[in-house]
Enzyme design. Structure first.
Site, PDB file in Angstrom:
ATOM      1  N   CYS A  17      31.020  90.251  53.286  1.00  0.00           N
ATOM      2  CA  CYS A  17      30.313  89.293  52.440  1.00  0.00           C
ATOM      3  C   CYS A  17      28.809  89.539  52.608  1.00  0.00           C
ATOM      4  O   CYS A  17      28.394  90.342  53.454  1.00  0.00           O
ATOM      5  CB  CYS A  17      30.643  87.880  52.896  1.00  0.00           C
ATOM      6  SG  CYS A  17      30.146  87.623  54.617  1.00  0.00           S
ATOM      7  N   HIS A  79      26.894  83.704  62.947  1.00  0.00           N
ATOM      8  CA  HIS A  79      27.571  82.405  63.014  1.00  0.00           C
ATOM      9  C   HIS A  79      26.637  81.250  63.320  1.00  0.00           C
ATOM     10  O   HIS A  79      27.044  80.093  63.239  1.00  0.00           O
ATOM     11  CB  HIS A  79      28.671  82.450  64.078  1.00  0.00           C
ATOM     12  CG  HIS A  79      29.677  83.512  63.806  1.00  0.00           C
ATOM     13  ND1 HIS A  79      29.740  84.681  64.531  1.00  0.00           N
ATOM     14  CD2 HIS A  79      30.633  83.614  62.859  1.00  0.00           C
ATOM     15  CE1 HIS A  79      30.704  85.442  64.033  1.00  0.00           C
ATOM     16  NE2 HIS A  79      31.252  84.829  63.025  1.00  0.00           N
ATOM     17  N   CYS A 101      23.752  83.409  59.007  1.00  0.00           N
ATOM     18  CA  CYS A 101      23.955  83.464  57.552  1.00  0.00           C
ATOM     19  C   CYS A 101      23.262  82.261  56.909  1.00  0.00           C
ATOM     20  O   CYS A 101      23.414  81.129  57.374  1.00  0.00           O
ATOM     21  CB  CYS A 101      25.452  83.427  57.225  1.00  0.00           C
ATOM     22  SG  CYS A 101      25.747  83.335  55.452  1.00  0.00           S
ATOM     23  N   GLU A 131      30.481  79.168  65.105  1.00  0.00           N
ATOM     24  CA  GLU A 131      29.759  78.431  64.064  1.00  0.00           C
ATOM     25  C   GLU A 131      29.810  76.924  64.333  1.00  0.00           C
ATOM     26  O   GLU A 131      28.797  76.223  64.190  1.00  0.00           O
ATOM     27  CB  GLU A 131      30.364  78.740  62.687  1.00  0.00           C
ATOM     28  CG  GLU A 131      29.639  77.988  61.578  1.00  0.00           C
ATOM     29  CD  GLU A 131      30.305  78.119  60.218  1.00  0.00           C
ATOM     30  OE1 GLU A 131      30.891  79.185  59.930  1.00  0.00           O
ATOM     31  OE2 GLU A 131      30.227  77.152  59.439  1.00  0.00           O
ATOM     32  N   CYS A 199      32.171  78.724  52.041  1.00  0.00           N
ATOM     33  CA  CYS A 199      31.248  79.612  51.333  1.00  0.00           C
ATOM     34  C   CYS A 199      31.950  80.373  50.212  1.00  0.00           C
ATOM     35  O   CYS A 199      33.184  80.456  50.156  1.00  0.00           O
ATOM     36  CB  CYS A 199      30.609  80.588  52.317  1.00  0.00           C
ATOM     37  SG  CYS A 199      31.721  81.892  52.827  1.00  0.00           S
ATOM     38  N   SER A 228      37.714  83.690  61.773  1.00  0.00           N
ATOM     39  CA  SER A 228      38.297  82.511  61.127  1.00  0.00           C
ATOM     40  C   SER A 228      38.736  82.840  59.702  1.00  0.00           C
ATOM     41  O   SER A 228      39.855  82.542  59.297  1.00  0.00           O
ATOM     42  CB  SER A 228      37.262  81.384  61.110  1.00  0.00           C
ATOM     43  OG  SER A 228      37.734  80.293  60.380  1.00  0.00           O
TER      44      SER A 228
HETATM   45  S1  SF4 Z   1      29.229  81.822  55.719  1.00  0.00           S
HETATM   46 FE1  SF4 Z   1      30.409  83.047  54.268  1.00  0.00          FE
HETATM   47  S2  SF4 Z   1      28.871  84.437  53.404  1.00  0.00           S
HETATM   48 FE2  SF4 Z   1      28.036  83.639  55.328  1.00  0.00          FE
HETATM   49  S3  SF4 Z   1      28.652  85.105  56.900  1.00  0.00           S
HETATM   50 FE3  SF4 Z   1      30.184  83.492  56.885  1.00  0.00          FE
HETATM   51  S4  SF4 Z   1      31.780  84.299  55.526  1.00  0.00           S
HETATM   52 FE4  SF4 Z   1      29.932  85.468  55.118  1.00  0.00          FE
END
Ligand code: SF4
Length: 332
Positions: A17, A79, A101, A131, A199, A228
């Site tokens: 991503c 994360h 991110c 995260e 996301c 995850s």
């Molecule tokens: S939040 Fe979504 S776009 Fe951002 S790193 Fe994680 S999986 Fe990728």
């Protein structure tokens, strides 16, 4: 094994991503412009292949900041981190490059805002995930964590009319909807983001696997056991009635899984390099004449900007930041 395998169907989108691309670019660019050594706190993304490749290029991965010497450069993973870690880095005089991110940062900012406005925040997410640890750290006294809708009934909050919810970015879209519905029933005045914080990449990969699952006999999801979003892809396939396996790479494919299988689906988590998909396809092709096609549910064109720190460090070291395309590796 009775060999019936005739077709491989690839899920699209799959794999990296925009947040993962950016995080890997940050490490590669930091290695190009920072004086060594360059430390990375935690796995930059949850994939051993990615981490091993960056380690070979010179990055030093550590679990905690006390393993980083004073005045060194440290990169925070995609994360995200809790404010406590950021403060500790500042106190130690470490040079920080933040690869969190931007979509995770958005959830942190929502947590800060709700906490400031006096809300109790219910975070839907998985305990112990990096995260979630980072997000909970924004308002530890005001946040509660749930993973399942049946945990909602036990929640005790100081003021039921002042409750907000947030979600981890990489959850199952369907399970999260159930959690939010349960929260809304219990706290009718609950507030939250317009939909949820899952996301775009997680949603798109799950939508592709849903489509794929109806079309194949078995699904392989390539990704790490601690990823995850990769775990959720396997679950999405199973929930939609198609047996699925989470594998690190082609070496994990068991021939007995392919017994009586005519069509096999392949997807990959958001931190899985495309080269691992290519290798899995090659491994399956050893079973005979097998065609390959792709089901593509949506185009993605998301790209996140780099953090300003990189440019600044490059200037300080009289270096020019290479263009991002220059660090894109084969197979990404
Ligand atoms: S939040 Fe979504 S776009 Fe951002 S790193 Fe994680 S999986 Fe990728």
């Amino acid at each position: 094994m009775t060999n019936k395998l005739a077709e491989i169907v690839l899920a699209g989108p799959r794999g990296f991503c925009a947040g993962v691309e950016r995080a890997i670019d940050i490490v590669e660019l930091a290695l190009a412009v920072c004086p060594p050594p360059v430390y990375v706190r935690k796995e930059i993304v949850h994939n051993r292949h990615v981490v091993d490749e960056l380690r070979e290029k010179g990055a030093i991965f550590v679990d905690e900041l006390h393993e980083v010497p004073d005045d060194a450069t440290v990169i925070f993973s995609a994360h995200g981190i809790s404010p406590e870690v950021r403060l500790e880095a500042k106190r130690r005089g470490l040079r920080v490059i933040d690869a969190t991110c931007p979509l995770v940062t958005k959830v942190h900012l929502e947590a800060i805002r709700y906490a400031r406005e006096g809300y109790t925040i219910i975070l839907v997410g998985h305990e112990d995930h990096d995260e979630v640890i980072g997000t909970m750290g924004e308002a530890p006294d005001r946040m509660m964590l749930i993973e399942h809708p049946d945990q909602v009934v036990d929640l005790q909050v100081p003021d039921p009319s002042k409750v907000a919810y947030l979600t981890q970015t990489t959850l199952s879209v369907d399970d999260t909807r159930e959690c939010i519905e349960a929260l809304r029933r219990r706290f009718p005045k609950i507030v939250g983001p317009a939909k949820d914080d899952i996301c775009y990449a997680t949603q798109n990969r799950q939508a592709a696997v849903k489509t794929l699952a109806g079309d194949v006999d078995v699904v392989l999801v390539i990704g790490a056991a601690n990823s995850s979003n990769a775990n959720r892809l396997r679950e999405v396939s199973e929930v939609n009635g198609t047996r699925a396996y989470l594998i690190n790479d082609a070496r994990d494919i068991h021939s007995e899984w392919l017994e009586d299988v005519r069509r096999i689906g392949i997807s990959a988590g958001a931190s899985t390099p495309e080269v691992l998909v290519t290798e899995a396809v090659e491994a399956l092709r050893r079973y005979g004449e097998i065609s390959v096609r792709e089901v593509h549910v949506v185009e993605e064109d998301v790209r996140f900007a780099l953090p300003n720190e990189l440019e600044q460090i490059a200037r300080e070291n009289a270096k020019t930041l290479p263009p991002r395309s220059a660090v894109v590796r084969q197979g990404r």
